[in-house]
Scaffold this motif. Structure first.
Motif, mmCIF file in Angstrom:
data_model
loop_
_atom_site.group_PDB
_atom_site.id
_atom_site.type_symbol
_atom_site.label_atom_id
_atom_site.label_comp_id
_atom_site.label_asym_id
_atom_site.label_seq_id
_atom_site.Cartn_x
_atom_site.Cartn_y
_atom_site.Cartn_z
ATOM 1 N N ALA A 152 0.826 -1.205 0.000
ATOM 2 C CA ALA A 152 0.000 0.000 0.000
ATOM 3 C C ALA A 152 0.863 1.260 0.000
ATOM 4 N N ALA A 153 1.949 1.242 0.769
ATOM 5 C CA ALA A 153 2.832 2.414 0.827
ATOM 6 C C ALA A 153 3.468 2.693 -0.528
ATOM 7 N N LEU A 154 3.893 1.646 -1.229
ATOM 8 C CA LEU A 154 4.520 1.828 -2.537
ATOM 9 C C LEU A 154 3.515 2.317 -3.567
ATOM 10 N N LEU A 155 2.328 1.754 -3.554
ATOM 11 C CA LEU A 155 1.299 2.208 -4.494
ATOM 12 C C LEU A 155 0.902 3.649 -4.200
ATOM 13 N N GLY A 156 0.767 3.974 -2.922
ATOM 14 C CA GLY A 156 0.426 5.342 -2.557
ATOM 15 C C GLY A 156 1.494 6.332 -2.981
ATOM 16 N N ALA A 157 2.757 5.942 -2.842
ATOM 17 C CA ALA A 157 3.851 6.826 -3.246
ATOM 18 C C ALA A 157 3.843 7.086 -4.745
ATOM 19 N N ALA A 158 3.288 6.148 -5.500
ATOM 20 C CA ALA A 158 3.226 6.297 -6.959
ATOM 21 C C ALA A 158 1.987 7.059 -7.411
ATOM 22 N N GLY A 159 1.182 7.537 -6.455
ATOM 23 C CA GLY A 159 0.033 8.354 -6.813
ATOM 24 C C GLY A 159 -1.292 7.640 -6.824
ATOM 25 N N PHE A 160 -1.321 6.364 -6.457
ATOM 26 C CA PHE A 160 -2.579 5.629 -6.381
ATOM 27 C C PHE A 160 -3.337 6.033 -5.111
ATOM 28 N N SER A 161 -4.636 6.170 -5.241
ATOM 29 C CA SER A 161 -5.495 6.188 -4.065
ATOM 30 C C SER A 161 -5.714 4.734 -3.677
ATOM 31 N N VAL A 162 -5.413 4.372 -2.413
ATOM 32 C CA VAL A 162 -5.334 2.964 -2.026
ATOM 33 C C VAL A 162 -6.276 2.656 -0.867
ATOM 34 N N GLY A 163 -7.078 1.616 -1.052
ATOM 35 C CA GLY A 163 -7.891 1.075 0.030
ATOM 36 C C GLY A 163 -7.242 -0.190 0.568
ATOM 37 N N VAL A 164 -7.142 -0.302 1.887
ATOM 38 C CA VAL A 164 -6.491 -1.447 2.529
ATOM 39 C C VAL A 164 -7.472 -2.098 3.497
ATOM 40 N N TYR A 165 -7.591 -3.419 3.393
ATOM 41 C CA TYR A 165 -8.435 -4.183 4.311
ATOM 42 C C TYR A 165 -7.580 -5.243 4.983
ATOM 43 N N THR A 166 -7.520 -5.201 6.318
ATOM 44 C CA THR A 166 -6.733 -6.156 7.077
ATOM 45 C C THR A 166 -7.555 -6.676 8.258
ATOM 46 N N SER A 167 -7.056 -7.714 8.878
ATOM 47 C CA SER A 167 -7.670 -8.233 10.107
ATOM 48 C C SER A 167 -6.647 -9.115 10.821
ATOM 49 N N PRO A 168 -6.831 -9.313 12.135
ATOM 50 C CA PRO A 168 -7.765 -8.584 12.986
ATOM 51 C C PRO A 168 -7.212 -7.215 13.337
ATOM 52 N N HIS A 169 -7.941 -6.446 14.118
ATOM 53 C CA HIS A 169 -7.450 -5.158 14.572
ATOM 54 C C HIS A 169 -6.872 -5.296 15.979
ATOM 55 N N LEU A 170 -6.106 -4.305 16.382
ATOM 56 C CA LEU A 170 -5.535 -4.318 17.728
ATOM 57 C C LEU A 170 -6.406 -3.550 18.714
ATOM 58 N N LEU A 171 -6.641 -2.275 18.442
ATOM 59 C CA LEU A 171 -7.349 -1.440 19.405
ATOM 60 C C LEU A 171 -8.704 -0.952 18.905
ATOM 61 N N TYR A 202 -5.095 -10.300 20.999
ATOM 62 C CA TYR A 202 -5.709 -9.847 22.249
ATOM 63 C C TYR A 202 -4.644 -9.544 23.296
ATOM 64 N N THR A 203 -3.608 -10.351 23.355
ATOM 65 C CA THR A 203 -2.531 -10.150 24.317
ATOM 66 C C THR A 203 -1.830 -8.827 24.064
ATOM 67 N N VAL A 204 -1.452 -8.597 22.826
ATOM 68 C CA VAL A 204 -0.734 -7.372 22.477
ATOM 69 C C VAL A 204 -1.631 -6.153 22.654
ATOM 70 N N ALA A 205 -2.893 -6.266 22.258
ATOM 71 C CA ALA A 205 -3.825 -5.142 22.434
ATOM 72 C C ALA A 205 -3.943 -4.768 23.905
ATOM 73 N N ALA A 206 -4.084 -5.779 24.760
ATOM 74 C CA ALA A 206 -4.179 -5.505 26.196
ATOM 75 C C ALA A 206 -2.895 -4.890 26.721
#
Length: 428
Positions: free
Chosen positions: A61-80, A414-418
């Motif tokens: 995503a960082a490389l595409l964004g640097a090249a001028g792309f508008s970038v949507g990123v979907y990841t899981s799970p979340h931390l906080l 969960y451990t890291v989030a806590a």
């Protein structure tokens, strides 16, 4: 249905579907059809793998964004915060936008027809996947980078055809769903490939099932160490190459090099000029929360890492050695899910952790109990110093440590989030 907050939606989603994991694409594909989400106009990069997915997604995503792309990123799970899962141009989307997407998904689920005379029920993860796709479509992003949640072939992400598929690594994890050997797991992850499309594989010894699947699809398989690769040059630089270009003596990044090497290869597939976008400087600056994240706290260094399987804890040991942590006393705080290979994961760290603390995640149904983890340590001839909440373990480790010691918080998200929440509370 319209609920009044994101937390209300998430509470409802946790109870909506009979099971937390319900692999298969039929139900979500039908809802995605109703919402016209199956054929995005954006370029799609899908990333699967046992470990290293998050780093590869972030780097791509960082490389595409640097090249001028508008970038949507979907990841899981979340931390906080749930919003971490759906990001556009580096910014997590707002609660209201996610709630609006959830409402649209719910309405699409309620539609009935001859094939589906009853409303369709979707899992928590399936709702999140469709919400991300709906938001990316509404925002008209130019590229999307999608992280597979579990496996690949039957994961909700796989309703979308990838322009480039990436497989970071293949190791034993989630064996109840994916199989108990690398050939079976490799086949599941290979399911994100598409006929004739590029596939970037950063596993140094890919199983035959993956190689065969790529050949059967006539996919353009690009393997690390054959079609692209890297080498470490000293303590602070690395080299990256593919069959067309080579870059030497670049600043060594903090994130896993195989994942970054794969992201660079994806960038080249899209025709990005790595020099023009200052790719290597950008990669060196990247950090991913919960991946060897360091926090200085009360004259101690706290390291937080979501390593929760044997391959991940083996890599964690490498990072500890490279970072000089083994020259000081390390206090380890751990909690993991019950379905993980806890014994091998813990054994990898046995010779590096001086004092062990077991975190209690009994509020998570899937979590291993304190007693189970204690027995895992006993089997390794190790005795835990203390057990309690992650916060209590941090304070116990502080009381048992000296300035300059390191405290390692690892295991599940969960451990890291806590751990992050407890550290924030004590430094606020």
């Amino acid at each position: 249905m319209q609920l009044d907050s994101l937390s209300a939606w998430l509470d409802w989603l946790e109870k909506n579907h009979p099971t937390e994991i319900d692999l298969g694409l039929e139900r979500i594909t039908r809802v995605a059809q109703r919402m016209a989400l199956l054929k995005p106009t954006a370029k799609v990069v899908t990333v699967a793998g046992t470990n290293g997915k998050g780093s590869c997604v972030t780097a791509t995503a960082a490389l595409l964004g640097a090249a001028g792309f508008s970038v949507g990123v979907y990841t899981s799970p979340h931390l906080l915060h749930y919003n971490e899962r759906i990001v556009v141009d580096g910014n997590p989307v707002a609660d209201a936008e996610i709630c609006s997407a959830f409402a649209a998904i719910f309405n699409a689920c309620q539609q009935t027809c001859a094939d589906y005379p009853e409303p369709i029920s979707l899992t928590y993860f399936e709702y999140g996947t469709l919400a991300a796709l709906e938001i990316f479509q509404r925002r008209q992003v130019m590229a999307t980078v999608l992280e597979v949640g579990l496996g690949g072939r039957l994961d909700a992400i796989n309703i979308i055809d990838a322009d480039v598929a990436v497989i970071t690594s293949i190791a034993l994890d989630h064996t109840d769903w994916l199989g108990d050997n690398r050939e079976a797991i490799g086949y599941e992850k290979a399911g994100i490939m598409r006929a004739g499309k590029p596939v970037v594989c950063a596993d140094f010894s890919p199983p035959q099932s993956l190689l065969d699947h790529a050949q059967n699809l006539s996919a353009s398989l690009q393997l690390i160490s054959r079609d692209f690769g890297y080498s470490v040059a000293g303590d602070s630089t690395w080299n990256w190459w593919n069959n067309n270009v080579q870059f030497s003596s670049q600043t060594l990044p903090q994130l896993p090099l195989p994942s970054l090497a794969a992201a660079l290869q994806v960038a080249c597939i899209f025709g990005l000029d790595l020099l023009a976008i200052d790719a290597f400087t950008r990669l060196a600056a990247l950090r991913v929360p919960g991946r060897f994240q360091t926090v200085h706290w009360r004259e101690r260094q706290v390291i937080l890492d979501v390593a929760h399987n044997p391959a991940a804890t083996a890599y964690l040991v490498e990072r500890l050695v490279q970072g000089g942590a083994v020259g000081s006393k390390i206090h380890g705080i751990v909690a993991m899910m019950a379905d993980k290979d806890r014994a091998q994961s813990l054994e990898n760290l046995k010779g590096y952790i001086s004092n062990w603390y077991i975190a209690d995640l009994s509020f998570i149904p899937r979590a291993a109990t304190v007693e189970q983890l204690r027995q895992n340590l006993v089997d390794l001839d190790v005795e835990a110093e203390f057990s309690g909440s992650v916060s209590d373990c941090l304070h116990a480790a502080f009381n048992n440590s000296d300035p300059g010691d390191r405290i390692l918080v690892f295991g599940s998200f969960y451990t890291v989030a806590a751990g992050l929440q407890a550290l924030a509370a004590t430094t606020a």
